[in-house]
Design an enzyme around this catalytic site. Structure first.
Site, PDB file in Angstrom:
ATOM      1  N   LYS A 176     -11.633  -4.429   9.887  1.00 22.08           N
ATOM      2  CA  LYS A 176     -12.575  -3.722   9.011  1.00 22.08           C
ATOM      3  C   LYS A 176     -13.964  -3.574   9.634  1.00 22.08           C
ATOM      4  CE  LYS A 176     -10.278  -5.027   4.684  1.00 22.08           C
ATOM      5  NZ  LYS A 176     -10.416  -5.689   3.374  1.00 22.08           N
TER       6      LYS A 176
ATOM      7  N   SER B 197       0.803  -1.226   0.000  1.00 26.79           N
ATOM      8  CA  SER B 197       0.000   0.000   0.000  1.00 26.79           C
ATOM      9  C   SER B 197       0.834   1.273   0.000  1.00 26.79           C
ATOM     10  CB  SER B 197      -0.949   0.006   1.201  1.00 26.79           C
ATOM     11  OG  SER B 197      -1.936  -0.989   1.058  1.00 26.79           O
TER      12      SER B 197
ATOM     13  N   ASP C  94     -13.016  -1.178  -1.069  1.00 30.04           N
ATOM     14  CA  ASP C  94     -12.810  -2.549  -1.544  1.00 30.04           C
ATOM     15  C   ASP C  94     -13.876  -2.949  -2.560  1.00 30.04           C
ATOM     16  OD1 ASP C  94     -10.498  -3.253  -0.216  1.00 30.04           O
ATOM     17  OD2 ASP C  94     -11.528  -4.050   1.534  1.00 30.04           O
TER      18      ASP C  94
ATOM     19  N   GLY D 263     -14.806 -18.094   2.364  1.00 29.78           N
ATOM     20  CA  GLY D 263     -14.530 -17.186   3.469  1.00 29.78           C
ATOM     21  C   GLY D 263     -15.751 -16.376   3.857  1.00 29.78           C
TER      22      GLY D 263
ATOM     23  N   TYR E 109      -2.604 -11.166  -2.896  1.00 28.55           N
ATOM     24  CA  TYR E 109      -1.690 -10.515  -3.847  1.00 28.55           C
ATOM     25  C   TYR E 109      -0.222 -10.762  -3.499  1.00 28.55           C
ATOM     26  CZ  TYR E 109      -1.471  -6.876  -0.226  1.00 28.55           C
ATOM     27  OH  TYR E 109      -1.312  -6.202   0.962  1.00 28.55           O
TER      28      TYR E 109
END
Length: 530
Positions: A181, A140, A218, A242, A317
């Protein structure tokens, strides 16, 4: 027992003394760097430097020490920057003002304006961050550095530190990742409609009055990833692995696009033991961390059991291409790893942080730049094709680490390759080769020269592919040497090439010739990796 403890404590005292000496030496070096930055008009905060240091040092310690290492160095970095600022402000060079560019003067005026504001304590000068737990691997910081000009840090927080972080208001905004989150949503004064519907926040902006606005970028990032992979959800059966906050975001996005959702989790309505009931799933999405570095050989589920599969998406990623995605690609399915989602959500967050619109073109440029930065440049080809010499030269020009797999094996075994073959045989060598590749291919941003037979092994191909851009280096038979190459000697070059060339070509992303000058081949190699 007490005596033993005292001995150990004395040892710790000795270590602490050495640490303090090194700390003083480090701070003196930091001071020198600060003076040079001031003299050469370089900003104190360097966007990529801290994450690079953490990534490098994390490889030197056992995994259980990494969170502690990250906390220690976060404090060291902050102390170093404060010391650099203090030291550099003491310079009384009369020529200094001439070195300021108009952009830096403008930036100074913005900072001064911020410092004069009554909200300074609540909303400091454009300081942003990513918060989460065990997130030193995050890209990030580099991504945000390419989207806008603001300070952006990676901050590891323990659960009991979360509320305190938001109460202090020492930031202009932040991104939020696992596992916070959902927790952060309850700490915001206001939520966007998407964040409210999803129940999870990954972007927080501090307003002028100090209140917190939470959004979920997101959502955009995931749909960007799906669109980039040409995946259409309308009327498709979609299996989402998930049930965390990321899964909730994906469920909302897929539902809004007309998909038919089934969520698979360990303890939910549909569990992994029920997968046989969903063989007709058309789109498979991994919304879990399974397959993430360092456990990169793990896979959430085999795609073989899904007869109607059309597409595979993975939020992971690191690595760039997970085992899950690789299997999808091998089957000819539409597939994507999580980097487009990461860049997409960062773009939307950067727009909120910087108060500006970022074009699709700029988003794509940042994606390609980060992809190339994080990819390993993998060199494959026949023994003697020039992989090591070209790789070493390319690494120097690209300012990347260079890894020679054969050399690494020799150093670990304390034997040359021919000696290993003579003493233990080829099977032993291949096992060691796979072991070394499995370990070193997890890195990113390196140049890796492989042995001629490395990619004949499927596990090696998978491990090299996870972060790799693979270039085949070809060379005419008469130019390929035999010395020190036991397999070439045993089988003969022509026979060996006939066996290997089809695999080389299928595995490679680009192909260059090394039949001319070294400089020409090097230029071709660098050009292929732009």
């Amino acid at each position: 027992m007490e005596k033993n403890i005292d001995i150990l404590r004395e040892k710790i005292d000795e270590i602490d003394t050495e640490i303090v000496k090194l700390f003083v030496e480090r701070m003196k070096t930091v001071e020198k760097i600060g003076l040079l930055k001031k003299k050469n008009n370089v900003k104190i905060n360097q966007q990529n430097r801290e994450s690079d240091v953490i990534n490098r040092l994390s490889k030197l310690v056992p995994s259980e020490y990494i969170p502690a290492l990250e906390k220690i160095y976060a404090s060291i970095f902050e102390t170093s920057k404060q010391h650099q600022s203090t030291t550099s402000n003491q310079i009384q060079d009369s020529a200094y003002s001439k070195l300021h560019s108009s952009d830096l003067l403008q930036e100074t005026s913005i900072v001064e304006k911020s410092n004069n504001s009554h909200e300074t304590k609540k909303n400091p000068q454009k300081k942003f961050a990513l918060i989460g737990r065990n997130i030193s691997y995050s890209f990030s910081k580099e991504i945000h550095a390419n989207f806008a000009d603001y300070d952006y840090e990676i901050i590891n927080l323990e659960p009991d530190e979360l509320n305190d972080f938001f109460e202090k208001r020492t930031f202009g905004g932040c991104n939020v990742t696992i596992p916070y989150k959902r927790n952060v949503a309850s700490l915001c004064s206001e939520l966007s409609e998407q964040a409210k519907a999803i129940g999870a926040v990954n972007t927080v902006v501090q307003r002028e009055d100090g209140s917190l606005f939470g959004d979920n970028t997101d959502y955009y990032g995931f749909l960007h990833m799906a669109k980039k992979a040409n995946v259409d959800f309308k009327d498709k059966k979609v299996l989402i692995f998930g049930n965390g906050a990321t899964s909730s975001t994906i469920c909302a996005a897929v539902k809004d696009c007309g998909g038919k959702i089934t969520v698979v989790s360990r303890k939910g309505k549909t569990t992994y033991s029920d997968l046989y009931l969903h063989k007709d799933a058309q789109i498979l999405i991994n919304a879990t961390p399974v397959g993430t570095f360092p456990e990169t050989e793990n896979q959430i589920a085999s795609i073989d059991q899904f007869e109607n599969a059309e597409a595979v998406l993975d939020v992971v990623y690191t690595p760039l291409v997970s085992r899950f995605v690789q299997q999808g690609i091998e089957k000819g399915l539409k597939a994507s790893g999580g980097l487009p989602m990461l860049v997409g959500q960062a773009k939307k967050a950067a727009e909120l942080f910087a108060g500006k619109t970022i074009s699709k073109e700029d988003e794509e440029k940042v994606f390609h730049k980060i992809l190339r930065q994080k990819q390993n440049l993998i060199l494959i080809g026949m023994p003697g094709a020039g992989k090591s010499s070209l790789g070493k030269a390319a690494a120097k020009l690209l300012n990347r680490p260079f890894i020679d797999i054969d050399l690494e094996i020799e150093q670990r075994e304390h034997l040359s390759i021919p000696e290993i073959f003579t003493k233990y045989g080829e099977s032993y060598f291949r096992a060691k080769e796979s072991e070394v590749i499995a370990e070193l291919a997890k890195t990113s941003g390196a140049v890796i020269a492989t042995g001629g037979g490395a990619v004949m092994n499927n596990r090696n191909r998978l491990n090299l592919r996870q972060n790799g851009f693979c270039v085949l280096i070809t060379r005419n038979h008469e130019l390929l040497p035999l010395d020190g190459r036991p397999v070439s000697k045993e089988k003969g070059i022509k026979k060996l090439e006939k066996e290997r060339l089809p695999v080389y070509k299928e595995f490679s992303d680009a192909e260059i010739s090394n039949n001319g000058s070294f400089e020409d081949a090097l230029n071709l190699l660098l050009e292929s990796f732009k």
